[in-house]
Enzyme design. Sequence first.
Site, PDB file in Angstrom:
ATOM      1  CB  CYS A  59      -0.952  -0.014   1.193  1.00  0.00           C
ATOM      2  SG  CYS A  59      -0.222  -0.525   2.747  1.00  0.00           S
TER       3      CYS A  59
HETATM    4  N1  LIG Z   1      -4.117  -5.073   5.190  1.00  0.00           N
HETATM    5  C1  LIG Z   1      -3.609  -4.299   4.207  1.00  0.00           C
HETATM    6  O1  LIG Z   1      -3.933  -3.099   4.086  1.00  0.00           O
HETATM    7  C2  LIG Z   1      -2.628  -4.872   3.260  1.00  0.00           C
HETATM    8  C3  LIG Z   1      -2.176  -6.183   3.363  1.00  0.00           C
HETATM    9  N2  LIG Z   1      -1.288  -6.666   2.439  1.00  0.00           N
HETATM   10  C4  LIG Z   1      -0.762  -8.030   2.555  1.00  0.00           C
HETATM   11  O2  LIG Z   1      -1.795  -8.976   2.390  1.00  0.00           O
HETATM   12  C5  LIG Z   1      -1.456 -10.184   3.073  1.00  0.00           C
HETATM   13  C6  LIG Z   1      -2.610 -10.523   4.007  1.00  0.00           C
HETATM   14  O3  LIG Z   1      -2.690  -9.463   4.956  1.00  0.00           O
HETATM   15  P1  LIG Z   1      -3.985  -9.143   5.785  1.00  0.00           P
HETATM   16  O4  LIG Z   1      -5.187  -9.566   5.026  1.00  0.00           O
HETATM   17  O5  LIG Z   1      -3.869  -7.754   6.226  1.00  0.00           O
HETATM   18  O6  LIG Z   1      -3.738 -10.132   7.026  1.00  0.00           O
HETATM   19  P2  LIG Z   1      -4.792 -10.846   7.987  1.00  0.00           P
HETATM   20  O7  LIG Z   1      -4.014 -11.273   9.184  1.00  0.00           O
HETATM   21  O8  LIG Z   1      -5.978  -9.981   8.202  1.00  0.00           O
HETATM   22  O9  LIG Z   1      -5.249 -12.136   7.169  1.00  0.00           O
HETATM   23  C7  LIG Z   1      -4.363 -13.170   6.845  1.00  0.00           C
HETATM   24  C8  LIG Z   1      -5.151 -14.441   6.642  1.00  0.00           C
HETATM   25  O10 LIG Z   1      -4.238 -15.483   6.297  1.00  0.00           O
HETATM   26  C9  LIG Z   1      -4.477 -16.593   7.174  1.00  0.00           C
HETATM   27  N3  LIG Z   1      -3.242 -17.351   7.378  1.00  0.00           N
HETATM   28  C10 LIG Z   1      -2.152 -17.003   8.095  1.00  0.00           C
HETATM   29  N4  LIG Z   1      -1.206 -17.960   8.028  1.00  0.00           N
HETATM   30  C11 LIG Z   1      -1.725 -18.957   7.254  1.00  0.00           C
HETATM   31  C12 LIG Z   1      -1.239 -20.216   6.827  1.00  0.00           C
HETATM   32  N5  LIG Z   1      -0.006 -20.645   7.160  1.00  0.00           N
HETATM   33  N6  LIG Z   1      -2.023 -20.956   6.034  1.00  0.00           N
HETATM   34  C13 LIG Z   1      -3.257 -20.520   5.663  1.00  0.00           C
HETATM   35  N7  LIG Z   1      -3.782 -19.350   6.061  1.00  0.00           N
HETATM   36  C14 LIG Z   1      -3.017 -18.561   6.839  1.00  0.00           C
HETATM   37  C15 LIG Z   1      -4.939 -15.957   8.447  1.00  0.00           C
HETATM   38  O11 LIG Z   1      -5.577 -16.894   9.263  1.00  0.00           O
HETATM   39  P3  LIG Z   1      -5.583 -16.727  10.879  1.00  0.00           P
HETATM   40  O12 LIG Z   1      -6.787 -15.925  11.181  1.00  0.00           O
HETATM   41  O13 LIG Z   1      -5.660 -18.134  11.365  1.00  0.00           O
HETATM   42  O14 LIG Z   1      -4.316 -16.068  11.269  1.00  0.00           O
HETATM   43  C16 LIG Z   1      -5.878 -14.879   7.911  1.00  0.00           C
HETATM   44  O15 LIG Z   1      -7.127 -15.402   7.578  1.00  0.00           O
HETATM   45  C17 LIG Z   1      -0.171  -9.917   3.849  1.00  0.00           C
HETATM   46  O16 LIG Z   1       0.939 -10.441   3.153  1.00  0.00           O
HETATM   47  C18 LIG Z   1      -0.134  -8.391   3.896  1.00  0.00           C
HETATM   48  O17 LIG Z   1       1.175  -7.940   4.061  1.00  0.00           O
HETATM   49  C19 LIG Z   1      -0.887  -5.909   1.395  1.00  0.00           C
HETATM   50  C20 LIG Z   1      -1.282  -4.630   1.246  1.00  0.00           C
HETATM   51  C21 LIG Z   1      -2.149  -3.977   2.220  1.00  0.00           C
HETATM   52  C1  LIG Z   2      -0.330  -0.302   9.180  1.00  0.00           C
HETATM   53  C2  LIG Z   2       0.571  -1.467   8.877  1.00  0.00           C
HETATM   54  O1  LIG Z   2       1.002  -2.194   9.737  1.00  0.00           O
HETATM   55  N1  LIG Z   2       0.868  -1.641   7.615  1.00  0.00           N
HETATM   56  C3  LIG Z   2       1.680  -2.717   7.146  1.00  0.00           C
HETATM   57  C4  LIG Z   2       1.792  -2.682   5.682  1.00  0.00           C
HETATM   58  C5  LIG Z   2       0.534  -3.031   4.983  1.00  0.00           C
HETATM   59  C6  LIG Z   2       0.832  -3.529   3.636  1.00  0.00           C
HETATM   60  O2  LIG Z   2       0.975  -2.849   2.653  1.00  0.00           O
HETATM   61  O3  LIG Z   2       1.138  -4.807   3.601  1.00  0.00           O
HETATM   62  P1  LIG Z   2       2.205  -5.391   2.676  1.00  0.00           P
HETATM   63  O4  LIG Z   2       3.518  -5.288   3.324  1.00  0.00           O
HETATM   64  O5  LIG Z   2       1.849  -6.766   2.403  1.00  0.00           O
HETATM   65  O6  LIG Z   2       2.178  -4.588   1.472  1.00  0.00           O
HETATM   66  C7  LIG Z   2       3.096  -2.638   7.692  1.00  0.00           C
HETATM   67  O7  LIG Z   2       3.599  -1.565   7.910  1.00  0.00           O
HETATM   68  O8  LIG Z   2       3.722  -3.714   7.746  1.00  0.00           O
END
Ligand SMILES: NC(=O)C1=CN([C@@H]2O[C@H](COP(=O)(O)OP(=O)(O)OC[C@H]3O[C@@H](n4cnc5c(N)ncnc54)[C@H](OP(=O)(O)O)[C@@H]3O)[C@@H](O)[C@H]2O)C=CC1
Ligand SMILES: CC(=O)N[C@@H](CCC(=O)OP(=O)(O)O)C(=O)O
Length: 310
Positions: A117
């Site tokens: 992000c």
């Molecule tokens: N949130 C954001 O704004 C952004 C997130 N991302 C990226 O997206 C990805 C997901 O992040 P986010 O959705 O925020 O994280 P969350 O913790 O909200 O969700 C992750 C999901 O993956 C599951 N999980 C974790 N480990 C495993 C495993 N070994 N096998 C199967 N399922 C698993 C978790 O289950 P459980 O509940 O059991 O832990 C949960 O349902 C990350 O790599 C993050 O860096 C990228 C850009 C922005």
């Molecule tokens: C607020 C917060 O914790 N933000 C996350 C980044 C969110 C994101 O972009 O996740 P990816 O690294 O998968 O892109 C962090 O700083 O690690």
Amino acid sequence: MAPKIFIDGEHGTTGLQIRTRMAGRRDVELLSIPEAERRNAAMREDMLNGADIAILCLPDDASKEAVQMVSANNNVRVIDTSTAFRVNPGWAYGFAEMDKQQADKIAAARFVANPGCYPTGAIGLIRPLRAAGILPDGYPVTVNAVSGYTGGGKQMIAQMENPDHPDAITAPHFLYGLPLTHKHVPEMTVHGLLDRAPIFSPSVGKFAQGMIVQVPLHLDDLAEGTTMESIHAALVAHYAGQDIVTVVPLAESKALPRVNAIELEGKDTMKLFVFGTPGASQVNLVALLDNLGKGASGAAVQNMDLMLAS
Ligand SMILES: NC(=O)C1=CN([C@@H]2O[C@H](COP(=O)(O)OP(=O)(O)OC[C@H]3O[C@@H](n4cnc5c(N)ncnc54)[C@H](OP(=O)(O)O)[C@@H]3O)[C@@H](O)[C@H]2O)C=CC1
Ligand SMILES: CC(=O)N[C@@H](CCC(=O)OP(=O)(O)O)C(=O)O
């Protein structure tokens, strides 16, 4: 037959928002695992290998495992939302507006790394200026940002929303990434075309979704003759011909008393601003987006659509 899509991590923050964006779509078939089985590796492996496109919304290690699970199956294409593959040259970087050719690269790719992000904002501001020769080699770029707390996934959401959480966070706004080694720095450097890593200072505010990324610049250290207007023109030229990344007209930015971090909540677009005073020697470049929109889930769906159209 409709292409099959499996969102691995569909019950997490990013996965859920992708599902919401896909609700009601009849042109794709969503494969799904019950929430209680979300960590069942055998079930995931089956689903991953039955998909035309697998969208990974997992932590880095789990993403790497998932990619291993489909590595021998050329029928499966992958969009990974984690940090694991974003600077891997074998993967297309999923920021379609980054260059004129990038959407075609994404459309043709088997492996697409969805951008972070913060990097979406930072690269969106920096790369056009590097490409146009405005930002010189060695310039000490700084990136200062604030994110909505959903950026920290399920764990940070619980810390911010539940006062009884053992690690509850009560601060309305806090800085983190204090050792200056945030995992997004390599990605900003590589895709921002920088020869020197930026200083990146992220922060989180007490709002769910939204993001402001700032890159302040001294004009007299840029290419000779650079002005606020020429920077704005370079951004406008770079993003011409599409409507996802827009560059706010200078007259409009000049009239703004403030920038609201949640203005684009729920939207999959990004706005870029050039702030400063005409004739003065400094500008502040600002990107405004939703960390879960163009910053994650919105971009993933956009990339999926590009891949499906190819
Ligand atoms: N949130 C954001 O704004 C952004 C997130 N991302 C990226 O997206 C990805 C997901 O992040 P986010 O959705 O925020 O994280 P969350 O913790 O909200 O969700 C992750 C999901 O993956 C599951 N999980 C974790 N480990 C495993 C495993 N070994 N096998 C199967 N399922 C698993 C978790 O289950 P459980 O509940 O059991 O832990 C949960 O349902 C990350 O790599 C993050 O860096 C990228 C850009 C922005
Ligand atoms: C607020 C917060 O914790 N933000 C996350 C980044 C969110 C994101 O972009 O996740 P990816 O690294 O998968 O892109 C962090 O700083 O690690």
